[in-house]
Design an enzyme around this catalytic site. Structure first.
Site, PDB file in Angstrom:
ATOM      1  N   CYS A  18     -20.848 -18.395  28.621  1.00  0.00           N
ATOM      2  CA  CYS A  18     -21.924 -19.273  28.625  1.00  0.00           C
ATOM      3  C   CYS A  18     -23.439 -18.815  27.772  1.00  0.00           C
ATOM      4  O   CYS A  18     -23.973 -19.696  27.194  1.00  0.00           O
ATOM      5  CB  CYS A  18     -22.593 -19.485  29.999  1.00  0.00           C
ATOM      6  SG  CYS A  18     -23.489 -18.241  30.785  1.00  0.00           S
ATOM      7  N   LYS A  60       0.909  -1.214   0.077  1.00  0.00           N
ATOM      8  CA  LYS A  60      -0.135  -0.072   0.188  1.00  0.00           C
ATOM      9  C   LYS A  60       0.911   1.150   0.082  1.00  0.00           C
ATOM     10  O   LYS A  60       0.425   2.315  -0.724  1.00  0.00           O
ATOM     11  CB  LYS A  60      -0.889   0.013   1.169  1.00  0.00           C
ATOM     12  CG  LYS A  60      -2.024  -0.934   1.182  1.00  0.00           C
ATOM     13  CD  LYS A  60      -3.230  -0.635   2.211  1.00  0.00           C
ATOM     14  CE  LYS A  60      -4.364  -1.367   2.112  1.00  0.00           C
ATOM     15  NZ  LYS A  60      -5.378  -1.289   3.337  1.00  0.00           N
ATOM     16  N   ASP A  96      -6.248   2.239  11.744  1.00  0.00           N
ATOM     17  CA  ASP A  96      -7.477   1.623  12.038  1.00  0.00           C
ATOM     18  C   ASP A  96      -7.697   0.755  13.148  1.00  0.00           C
ATOM     19  O   ASP A  96      -8.619  -0.208  13.331  1.00  0.00           O
ATOM     20  CB  ASP A  96      -8.024   0.676  10.753  1.00  0.00           C
ATOM     21  CG  ASP A  96      -6.834  -0.397  10.416  1.00  0.00           C
ATOM     22  OD1 ASP A  96      -5.938  -0.395  11.316  1.00  0.00           O
ATOM     23  OD2 ASP A  96      -6.785  -1.247   9.581  1.00  0.00           O
TER      24      ASP A  96
END
Length: 1080
Positions: A656, A552, A600
């Site tokens: 749970c 990038k 980010d």
């Protein structure tokens, strides 16, 4: 990622994106603008010649849009945008034709955002030619384009952004009949006279054409929207309908509804809701919307008489019903005289919009009378515009303003010709979003005027009129506002951009246009360790499809240098963190002018913040989340740092609940992602770890000797013995038995342990809200969802064992035949099964007294299995990858989640929605990204000037969906005091001369501080309670750091940092700054 106190205003609740015909028909009939989905109802794209001497248009690409293929959404490309808009909105966008008139910087930004969004066509209109002046704000122009028509010079580079969009040009005068070809028209450089003519036509057209007039003049901007006499907003805010789990309903008039306190209710007074699954008071399950009154966090009053209804027994889901909203727009002709309420962005400037409303009209009259823009620095022109404004104000009679602020109008005049890149980026995001609203009915439109200024971005010192004069450079427009001195500071700046994704691409473009680091002394460093993926292309606009797989930072830096060849940019591929401090060393940080975050994740932000805090560097921070964005400016000694305040952690569902008692699809998807990673990544990795070094691995398991070690060894043994696959049919068997285990046997075991009439220790029914009573599934190879689960599971199981996948697996009939051959043993319940129900439990593994014996037994069996394996046998762990639709990862996760949802009667989701939740996809669109970076760069002007006060800076939260803009001064840092001294988190005390520990203590005593503890890193160098530490008093601090704290000091570092705990004379703790001990 959006972060940091993103508070929102209350909004009107409307229908969701997937509004159905029944709910639409139940609302009052509303005359709707053209937002149909079907291709046949969309207006055709203009189909005329591109000859610049004609007034006509020619699509650049010969694309057929008459078939349904155009409406197929490329989910790999648009996944982040789909997470914001949804499919139906995207389809409406895909059939929309838009005109953008005026291709200076603002027009180019709007066109870019619309092309990235994927509208059907964008027609670029401009009759003028490119001037060197335009290069300050338009990223598609180069110096070679000077003299060419602006639209023609723009079309090729804009077309590269998205080949699915028809980008065409119109280069001669517009007539109003041209506008009938479009769903929305945007004008960025048009007189009010012409705008009124065009808007009248659009307003009265059937159906109406959305008309938007936008202007950027120096540090001032305006937007006007007219979407017709009556416009329907299908979804005001884009949020999912809020829900609650009913706990009780009274038989009263009005009824009182209480909900379980699992999550706060988000209902507001006046909301409409409907009920489902209510037992007893079944009259409420008719689907009819009912009104909420007196909403509370966990209860509300229902505006309904329930005295004659059945008595509530249990159960029930209450869900918000979002309604469409009709808006009425005034045409520009009327709105100029009677603008109504202005949308505010900064409450410290509440009196500014009415004045700017006059100023933009005065500028229009100035242009009409003189045929030119005012000259920057010309007092004569400023006085003329002030006089015109006064005349317009006098025409208002009783509505006239008391003060027309000549000082502000003078600044407005001087910058009137300039289109500044940050303003163009910000308004390009706002206007692009308004066009999407007009074409889709998604989100609430701007109604109708919005004015904005960033006057505080101007240099604080006085400027000579000569400083504004053009230099015959590409930065002349910016110089005309800020002067040549500040421009030179920009060019000499040393800037660090951390990240080159969506925000990073926008920042690089902005800074190249602004001339940042474009001088002989300047340097811009950008780093990103990521590579380009297809999903990036819908908003990371410097990348093209041929860049997929490339770094990038390298591609973005190269593209930015193409925008401005003078940009001195270095691209790195290093993650910024502790492990790369040899790359980003002290010298690197010390030489920086400013740091810009384009990250980010919060952890990386916090690290960069800590470095900026340590080295006293300004930090410009921003983030986006869908249509929301926020910006924060961090200035040494003036503002608090980024890490000074944190968002509360997101609430996690108890383990749970996720594993045994889910009550929404998020729980099912969280469980599915966990099972995927356990089965296909973690367990194969554990198998390989064992096979690579059996003795060391088994010794560590014996040492642990706990339930977790026992369970891990059992899973390894299953992979190597009981469930080992050697053929693809073995994988089919495993997948079919996994279905039986997950969705049949586990549910039967749960119901055996906790039958329907089970009670808790307090005597309350065990199966009460929010628990949902499950039902086991019955496998059927004729059920496509059952078969798809088995196929995905078998294919991925085969991949972990390196088994070839036969072609017949994709043929349902042959797959069903193979699955039906599997012999499924009958279920036998376990009487001693332990199912975790404690919401505070952090593990599902339950300890047993014989864990050590079981571990020894498993190790013995594993050793026997290993002897029969080939020496080089290894499994292949599968790492979850959400963005490859051919790898079966999301098929497996969606299958796991939806079958589980079916067990618990929870609504199922499609694979795309499953990808958003399980893949933790951050919703993202180009418009909010562009706006955020524009706002940040307005702050950069202040940072580079270096003389602004804290009240001049602005932090911003914005939500383009509402729309909402909230700007405020940054919070100053907390000040600590002792004697005559004062300090903040920005301060660092320095002691030079390579001191001993005793000298440090004496130095602090001179300040009235008694140090009782000194540490370096995580190690204690000195504590007054330990007698042996007194032996260290005459040792050099740096030597203690090396020997005791084991600090490795690199050659480039000249100091070590110590943390000192002190008391004052009265024995009170004093939190002093970090102390840096310089030893060379």
């Amino acid at each position: 990622m959006l972060h940091k106190r993103a508070g929102e205003a209350s909004v009107v609740k409307e229908n969701s994106d997937n509004i159905n015909s029944s709910s639409a028909s139940s609302s009052p009939p509303i005359k709707r603008r053209r937002i149909e989905i079907s291709e046949s109802t969309a207006k055709k794209s203009p189909n005329t010649s591109s000859d610049s001497n004609s007034g006509n248009v020619e699509p650049r690409l010969n694309m057929a849009f008459g078939n349904s293929n155009r409406q197929e959404i490329d989910e790999d490309l648009h996944s982040r945008q789909l997470a914001v808009y949804g499919r139906e909105t995207m389809r409406r966008i895909f059939v929309s034709n838009v005109l953008v008139s005026g291709m200076q910087g603002l027009g180019a930004e709007i066109a870019k955002n619309l092309i990235l969004a994927g509208v059907k066509s964008v027609t670029l209109h401009d009759e003028g030619v490119v001037e060197l002046w335009d290069l300050s704000s338009n990223f598609v122009f180069s110096e070679d384009d000077v003299g060419k028509n602006r639209a023609v010079a723009s079309v090729q580079k804009l077309q590269e952004l998205n080949n699915a969009v028809v980008v065409s040009t119109l280069t001669t005068s517009l007539i109003k009949e041209n506008l009938s070809d479009f769903q929305a028209v945007v004008f960025t450089d048009i007189s009010f006279e012409k705008a009124i003519e065009f808007d009248d036509y659009c307003h009265s057209h059937q159906p109406p054409i959305a008309f938007i007039k936008a202007d950027v003049r120096g540090l001032f901007g305006s937007v006007f929207c007219d979407f017709g006499p009556e416009f329907t907003v299908l979804d005001v805010d884009g949020k999912e309908p809020h829900t609650g789990i009913v706990a009780s309903i009274t038989n009263e008039n009005p009824a009182f509804v209480s909900c379980v306190d699992d999550e706060r209710l988000e209902f507001q007074d006046g909301d409409l809701v409907n009920f489902s699954e209510v037992e007893g008071m079944t009259e409420l399950n008719d689907g009819k919307p009912r009104k909420v009154k007196t909403a509370r966090p966990y209860a509300f009053i229902l505006d309904e008489d329930t005295t004659g209804y059945g008595t509530y027994v249990k159960g029930g889901i209450v869900t918000q019903v979002k309604q469409p909203k009709a808006l009425h727009f005034k045409p520009l002709r009327e709105a100029l005289r009677d603008p109504g309420e202005f949308l505010l962005s900064d409450f410290s400037k509440f009196d500014r919009p009415p004045l700017l409303h006059l100023a933009f009209q005065a500028l229009d009259r100035f242009l009409s009378e003189t045929g030119r823009f005012p000259v920057a620095g010309s007092e004569e022109d400023a006085q003329k515009l002030i006089s015109i404004t006064a005349d317009i104000n006098d025409e208002l009679g009783d509505a006239r303003l008391e003060d027309i602020n000549p000082k502000l109008l003078r600044h407005f005049t001087f910058g009137a010709k300039a289109v500044l890149n940050p303003m163009a980026a910000m308004f390009g995001g706002i206007v692009g979003q308004e066009v999407v609203k007009a074409c889709s009915g998604k989100f609430h439109p701007l109604h109708q005027f919005f004015y904005f200024d960033s006057l505080e971005s101007l240099p604080t010192g006085p400027l000579d009129s000569n400083d504004f004069k053009p230099r015959n450079s590409r930065y002349d427009a910016q110089i005309s506002v800020f002067g040549a001195k500040l421009q030179q500071k920009f060019e000499d700046a040393k800037v660090f951009i951390v990240g080159s994704g969506a925000l990073g691409c926008e920042f690089l473009k902005n800074m190249a246009l602004m001339g940042v680091s474009c001088g002989s002394q300047g340097k811009l460093t950008v780093t990103d360790d990521d590579v380009i993926e297809k999903s990036n292309l819908s908003r990371q606009f410097l990348f093209r499809d041929w860049n997929i797989g490339q770094a990038k930072s390298m591609v973005a830096a190269s593209a930015a240098a193409a925008i401005n060849p003078r940009l001195n940019v270095e691209a790195l591929q290093n993650r910024v963190g502790y492990e790369t401090e040899n790359v980003f060393n002290d010298t690197f940080w010390e030489n920086l002018t400013v740091v810009v975050n384009a990250l980010d994740n919060v952890n990386a932000r916090l690290y960069v913040d800590s470095r900026c805090l340590y080295f006293q560097k300004p930090l410009l921070e921003s983030g986006t989340l869908g249509a929301k964005c926020n910006t924060q400016v961090v200035i040494p000694h003036l503002t608090e740092n980024y890490g000074a305040s944190r968002d509360p952690p997101e609430k996690q569902a108890p383990m749970c609940t996720v594993h045994s008692f889910p009550h929404n699809i998020d729980h099912c998807l969280t469980w599915a992602r966990s099972e995927f990673e356990g089965l296909l990544e973690k367990t194969p990795a554990e198998v390989n770890a064992y096979l690579s070094n059996p003795e060391e691995y088994t010794n560590s398991m014996r040492s642990a000797g706990d339930a977790q070690a026992r369970d891990t060894l059992e899973r390894i043994l299953e992979c190597l013995e009981m469930d080992k696959c050697e053929t693809f049919q073995d994988c089919i068997v495993w997948a079919r038995l996994s279905f039986e285990d997950y969705f049949v046997n586990r549910v039967k075991q749960l119901l055996y342990t906790f039958p329907k009439d089970a009670a808790t220790s307090t005597g309350a029914p065990f199966w009460s809200a929010p628990k949902r009573f499950p039902q086991p599934l019955q496998f059927s190879s004729s059920d496509p969802s059952h078969l798809n689960f088995v196929m995905a599971a078998a294919v991925l199981r085969a991949e972990t064992y390196g088994i070839p996948v036969p072609d017949w697996v994709k043929r349902p009939k042959e797959l069903a035949e193979a699955v039906d051959k599997v012999i499924v043993p009958d279920f036998q319940p376990k009487k001693d099964a332990k199912i975790v129900t404690d919401e505070k439990a952090t593990t599902l593994s339950t300890a047993s007294v014989d864990d050590a014996a079981v571990i020894d037994e498993f190790i013995t069996k594993l050793e026997q299995c290993r002897q029969s394996l080939p020496p080089d046998f290894r499994m292949k762990p599968i790492q979850f990858e959400k963005d490859d639709d051919t790898n079966y990862h999301m098929d497996m996760i969606a299958g796991l989640a939806n079958m589980r949802a079916r067990n618990y009667s929870i609504p199922e989701v499609d694979k795309l929605k499953a990808k958003f939740i399980a893949g933790r996809i951050i919703p993202a669109i180009a418009t909010s990204t562009a706006m955020a970076t524009g706002l940040v760069c307005l702050e950069l002007y202040k940072v580079m000037d270096g003389e602004h006060k804290v009240e001049d800076y602005r932090n911003t939260f914005a939500n383009l969906a509402l729309p909402l803009f909230a700007m405020a001064e940054p919070v100053p840092p907390k000040v600590m005091n002792h004697r005559e001294m004062a300090w903040t988190v920005w301060d660092r005390w320095v002691m030079k001369g390579n001191p001993t520990l005793r000298e440090v203590l004496e130095w602090l005593e001179e300040k009235g501080l008694s140090a009782y503890s000194i540490s370096c890193g995580s190690c204690l160098l000195f504590n007054s309670l330990f007698p042996r530490h007194k032996e260290r008093l005459d040792r050099k601090v740096v030597d203690l750091a090396r020997e005791v704290a084991k600090v490795e000091i690199p050659p480039y570092r000249r100091h070590v940092d110590i943390v000192v705990a002190c008391d004052d004379e009265d024995g009170n703790d004093v939190d002093i700054p970090l102390v840096s001990i310089y030893f060379r």
